[in-house]
Design an enzyme around this catalytic site. Structure first.
Site, PDB file in Angstrom:
ATOM      1  N   HIS A   1     -38.569-130.725  77.122  1.00 35.36           N
ATOM      2  CA  HIS A   1     -39.756-130.192  77.798  1.00 35.36           C
ATOM      3  C   HIS A   1     -39.904-130.834  79.173  1.00 35.36           C
ATOM      4  O   HIS A   1     -40.166-130.154  80.173  1.00 35.36           O
ATOM      5  CB  HIS A   1     -41.017-130.487  76.976  1.00 35.36           C
ATOM      6  CG  HIS A   1     -41.389-129.414  76.004  1.00 35.36           C
ATOM      7  ND1 HIS A   1     -41.472-128.084  76.344  1.00 35.36           N
ATOM      8  CD2 HIS A   1     -41.730-129.480  74.681  1.00 35.36           C
ATOM      9  CE1 HIS A   1     -41.837-127.377  75.282  1.00 35.36           C
ATOM     10  NE2 HIS A   1     -41.995-128.194  74.264  1.00 35.36           N
TER      11      HIS A   1
ATOM     12  N   GLU B   1     -40.774-123.115  74.281  1.00 35.62           N
ATOM     13  CA  GLU B   1     -40.470-123.813  73.030  1.00 35.62           C
ATOM     14  C   GLU B   1     -39.034-123.534  72.577  1.00 35.62           C
ATOM     15  O   GLU B   1     -38.316-124.447  72.156  1.00 35.62           O
ATOM     16  CB  GLU B   1     -41.459-123.401  71.933  1.00 35.62           C
ATOM     17  CG  GLU B   1     -42.845-123.987  72.090  1.00 35.62           C
ATOM     18  CD  GLU B   1     -42.834-125.498  72.135  1.00 35.62           C
ATOM     19  OE1 GLU B   1     -42.162-126.138  71.292  1.00 35.62           O
ATOM     20  OE2 GLU B   1     -43.475-126.057  73.043  1.00 35.62           O
TER      21      GLU B   1
ATOM     22  N   HIS C   1     -36.452-132.767  71.697  1.00 40.46           N
ATOM     23  CA  HIS C   1     -37.264-131.593  72.025  1.00 40.46           C
ATOM     24  C   HIS C   1     -38.266-131.942  73.121  1.00 40.46           C
ATOM     25  O   HIS C   1     -38.426-131.193  74.097  1.00 40.46           O
ATOM     26  CB  HIS C   1     -37.982-131.108  70.763  1.00 40.46           C
ATOM     27  CG  HIS C   1     -38.936-129.979  71.001  1.00 40.46           C
ATOM     28  ND1 HIS C   1     -38.580-128.655  70.862  1.00 40.46           N
ATOM     29  CD2 HIS C   1     -40.253-129.974  71.363  1.00 40.46           C
ATOM     30  CE1 HIS C   1     -39.620-127.888  71.121  1.00 40.46           C
ATOM     31  NE2 HIS C   1     -40.651-128.663  71.433  1.00 40.46           N
ATOM     32  N   GLU C   2     -38.945-133.078  72.974  1.00 38.55           N
ATOM     33  CA  GLU C   2     -39.948-133.476  73.962  1.00 38.55           C
ATOM     34  C   GLU C   2     -39.305-133.847  75.297  1.00 38.55           C
ATOM     35  O   GLU C   2     -39.824-133.506  76.368  1.00 38.55           O
ATOM     36  CB  GLU C   2     -40.792-134.638  73.422  1.00 38.55           C
ATOM     37  CG  GLU C   2     -41.536-134.350  72.127  1.00 38.55           C
ATOM     38  CD  GLU C   2     -42.389-133.094  72.184  1.00 38.55           C
ATOM     39  OE1 GLU C   2     -42.835-132.708  73.290  1.00 38.55           O
ATOM     40  OE2 GLU C   2     -42.602-132.469  71.125  1.00 38.55           O
TER      41      GLU C   2
END
Length: 287
Positions: free
Chosen positions: A143, A220, A139-140
């Protein structure tokens, strides 16, 4: 480059609309250009300075310890996992760090996708399974790969410019109205004008926060989708399920919180930087 053109077009549109409205209302527009330049300098200046020093600030405020040489098998696995995911995502290897916190959270920051930091809390590192951690890391990394730090900085710069510009334009309209109805034609006066600008800054600032939060929630969902591609949908869902079962995340500086895996709950969803975990899980299951 597309972001830069969007940025320029947005600010030109703001100036054009404001100029037309001011002309209709009879307000002198000769200083509109100067006001917009002033607003843009301050609006974007703070955002870009914050972006430029984001890694340094994260390390200082969160007490991040960057892993230069892994000290144990857990740190080695952490670095290897981020290395693999960064390669999959087509970005340079981010710095990997650990910060001391009992809550399960992580964040990404940095001035660009090839100059970034991914940090995880000790609570997450030792409180989740490796599959769940892999989902969080993905997820990071997503980003970073999506350029979300730069994207939200541009959005923040636009809304900052709008707040500064609009507050002073509206204050000018009020001052012009008071002056036209005042026998002495003095208008609000310096202190009253500053007070009006301050109140308008606060009101428009709330609106700006709602706009930024809206775009943050979209990013997100995109990061969750990217994580599902990098680590697998099941691992990302498992990570979110674990976060939902745990306590609410505590305070984290806003810039880091915006790119954390889990945001704080708010009185209203439209004020939250992160969608509710239930919606994120449902979106992944339905994708």
């Amino acid at each position: 480059m597309k972001r830069v053109f969007l940025l320029i077009a947005t600010n030109l549109a703001i100036l054009l609309v404001a100029s037309i409205v001011m002309s209709i209302l009879g307000v002198n527009t000769s200083t509109m250009g100067g006001l917009l330049v002033f607003a843009a300098i301050f609006g974007f200046g703070g955002s870009f300075i914050s972006l430029a020093i984001s890694k340094w600030m994260a390390k200082k405020t969160m007490g991040c310890e960057v892993i230069v040489q892994p000290r144990d098998e857990t740190e080695r696995w952490l670095v290897d996992t981020v290395t693999r995911q960064a390669k999959q995502a087509g970005i340079n290897m981010p710095e990997v760090a650990i910060y001391q916190s009992p809550e399960m959270n992580a964040f990404a920051t940095g001035p660009s996708k090839n100059n970034a930091l991914v940090a995880v809390s000790t609570g997450l590192l030792y409180g989740m399974t490796r599959d769940e951690i892999e989902g969080v890391l993905a997820h990071e990394v997503s980003h970073v790969a999506n350029g979300d730090m730069v994207t939200l900085t541009l959005i923040q710069g636009v809304v900052n410019t709008f707040v500064i510009f609009a507050a002073r334009v509206v204050a000018g309209i009020i001052d012009n109205f008071v002056s036209s109805n005042d026998e002495e034609g003095q208008g609000l006066g310096m202190f009253a004008y500053m007070g009006v600008v301050f109140v308008l800054d606060m009101l428009f600032g709330i609106l700006a926060s709602i706009i930024v939060a809206y775009f943050s929630r979209i990013r997100e969902f995109k990061a969750d989708e990217g994580a599902a591609r990098l680590a697998g949908k099941d691992k990302m869902i498992a990570a979110l399920e674990r976060l939902r079962a745990g306590p609410e995340s505590g305070a984290m500086p806003a810039q880091m919180s915006a790119f954390g895996i889990n945001g704080k709950r708010s009185m209203a969803d439209f004020m939250m930087s992160h969608p509710p975990l239930e919606k994120r899980i449902a979106a992944l299951k339905n994708s």
